[in-house]
Each structure stands twice: as structure tokens, then as C-alpha cells.
Scaffold this motif. Structure first.
Motif, PDB file in Angstrom:
ATOM      1  N   UNK A 173      82.578 -29.160  80.694  1.00  0.00           N
ATOM      2  CA  UNK A 173      82.399 -29.495  79.278  1.00  0.00           C
ATOM      3  C   UNK A 173      81.624 -28.453  78.484  1.00  0.00           C
ATOM      4  N   UNK A 174      80.852 -27.612  79.138  1.00  0.00           N
ATOM      5  CA  UNK A 174      80.037 -26.638  78.411  1.00  0.00           C
ATOM      6  C   UNK A 174      80.867 -25.665  77.572  1.00  0.00           C
ATOM      7  N   UNK A 175      81.936 -25.061  78.092  1.00  0.00           N
ATOM      8  CA  UNK A 175      82.745 -24.178  77.230  1.00  0.00           C
ATOM      9  C   UNK A 175      83.370 -24.914  76.045  1.00  0.00           C
ATOM     10  N   UNK A 176      83.783 -26.149  76.273  1.00  0.00           N
ATOM     11  CA  UNK A 176      84.355 -26.942  75.184  1.00  0.00           C
ATOM     12  C   UNK A 176      83.288 -27.210  74.123  1.00  0.00           C
ATOM     13  N   UNK A 177      82.090 -27.559  74.556  1.00  0.00           N
ATOM     14  CA  UNK A 177      80.990 -27.832  73.624  1.00  0.00           C
ATOM     15  C   UNK A 177      80.623 -26.590  72.822  1.00  0.00           C
ATOM     16  N   UNK A 178      80.558 -25.434  73.489  1.00  0.00           N
ATOM     17  CA  UNK A 178      80.251 -24.195  72.767  1.00  0.00           C
ATOM     18  C   UNK A 178      81.357 -23.849  71.771  1.00  0.00           C
ATOM     19  N   UNK A 179      82.593 -24.118  72.140  1.00  0.00           N
ATOM     20  CA  UNK A 179      83.704 -23.870  71.224  1.00  0.00           C
ATOM     21  C   UNK A 179      83.608 -24.725  69.972  1.00  0.00           C
ATOM     22  N   UNK A 180      83.341 -26.012  70.147  1.00  0.00           N
ATOM     23  CA  UNK A 180      83.185 -26.893  68.987  1.00  0.00           C
ATOM     24  C   UNK A 180      81.949 -26.513  68.173  1.00  0.00           C
ATOM     25  N   UNK A 181      80.866 -26.136  68.836  1.00  0.00           N
ATOM     26  CA  UNK A 181      79.656 -25.738  68.110  1.00  0.00           C
ATOM     27  C   UNK A 181      79.931 -24.508  67.258  1.00  0.00           C
ATOM     28  N   UNK A 182      80.603 -23.518  67.821  1.00  0.00           N
ATOM     29  CA  UNK A 182      80.943 -22.313  67.068  1.00  0.00           C
ATOM     30  C   UNK A 182      81.847 -22.663  65.888  1.00  0.00           C
ATOM     31  N   UNK A 183      82.865 -23.489  66.141  1.00  0.00           N
ATOM     32  CA  UNK A 183      83.805 -23.879  65.098  1.00  0.00           C
ATOM     33  C   UNK A 183      83.089 -24.584  63.944  1.00  0.00           C
ATOM     34  N   UNK A 184      82.233 -25.542  64.268  1.00  0.00           N
ATOM     35  CA  UNK A 184      81.544 -26.289  63.224  1.00  0.00           C
ATOM     36  C   UNK A 184      80.503 -25.447  62.483  1.00  0.00           C
ATOM     37  N   UNK A 185      79.924 -24.463  63.149  1.00  0.00           N
ATOM     38  CA  UNK A 185      78.899 -23.637  62.512  1.00  0.00           C
ATOM     39  C   UNK A 185      79.496 -22.511  61.673  1.00  0.00           C
ATOM     40  N   UNK A 186      80.658 -21.998  62.043  1.00  0.00           N
ATOM     41  CA  UNK A 186      81.189 -20.792  61.404  1.00  0.00           C
ATOM     42  C   UNK A 186      82.396 -20.999  60.501  1.00  0.00           C
TER      43      UNK A 186
END
Length: 109
Positions: free
Chosen positions: A29-42
Motif C-alpha cells: 500500500x505504500x507506493x499507492x499511498x505516495x501516488x495519491x499523496x503526490x496527486x492530491x498535493x500537486x
């Protein structure tokens, strides 16, 4: 009587299995979480607030409610349960919340 906290070898096996399952779940789940975090932040996109709400939903919904919703979704007549039953021929191990009907067995097929 011994002092301290002592576990039997079987209990240590349970602790080890729990740690392994937690580590694998985190690695998945960590790569998925980082992907969503990047998407929502940028990225600004329509529906961003909805995606953010869905991601934060497990943090604010009590675990009992989450389990109940999973039970409803995965039971034989639920959306995911029907698809699983048709696709693989397997049925869930429960008939409903904490009960067993005559038509359905406790055992998975």
C-alpha cells in the motif's frame, strides 16, 4: 512464578505472522499511498475533494462500521460476493451478520 511477560513458542509464531502480514500490507500500500499523496498535493482536477474524502474515510469511520460494510459487500448477495461467486464458484463463509441460514454453510467451498 516468573517475572515479566513470557510468551509460548506458539504465541511468538502468531506475533511473527502478524508482523509479516503487516509488513507485506505496508509494502503493497505504500507506493499507492505516495501516488495519491503526490496527486492530491500537486495536481488540481475536478473531483479532487471527493478523492480526498474517500481516502480519509477509513480514518474517521469506526472499525465496526467498516467491518459491517465489508460484510454487506462481500456476502453472497452483496455486490462483490455475487461477482466472486459467479467468477470462481466459491461462496463466503457466512450467511449474514453473525448467523447461519439453512441454505448456506459455515464452510467455504
Amino acid at each position: 512464578m516468573t517475572d515479566g511477560f513470557v510468551l509460548t513458542p506458539a504465541e511468538w509464531g502468531i506475533v511473527g505472522l502478524s508482523l509479516k502480514v503487516g509488513a507485506v500490507a505496508m509494502l503493497i500500500t505504500l507506493p499507492i499511498a505516495f501516488g495519491f499523496a503526490w496527486l492530491l498535493a500537486r495536481v488540481r482536477f475536478p473531483g479532487r475533494i471527493l478523492v480526498d474524502a474517500v481516502i480519509h474515510l477509513p480514518l474517521v469511520v469506526p472499525p465496526v462500521v467498516t467491518g459491517w460494510l465489508l460484510l454487506l459487500a462481500l456476502r453472497r448477495t452483496g455486490r462483490s460476493g455475487r461477482g466472486c461467486s459467479r467468477g470462481s464458484g466459491s461462496v463466503c463463509c457466512f450467511a449474514g451478520p453473525g448467523r447461519r441460514s439453512r441454505r448456506e454453510s459455515w464452510h467455504c467451498r
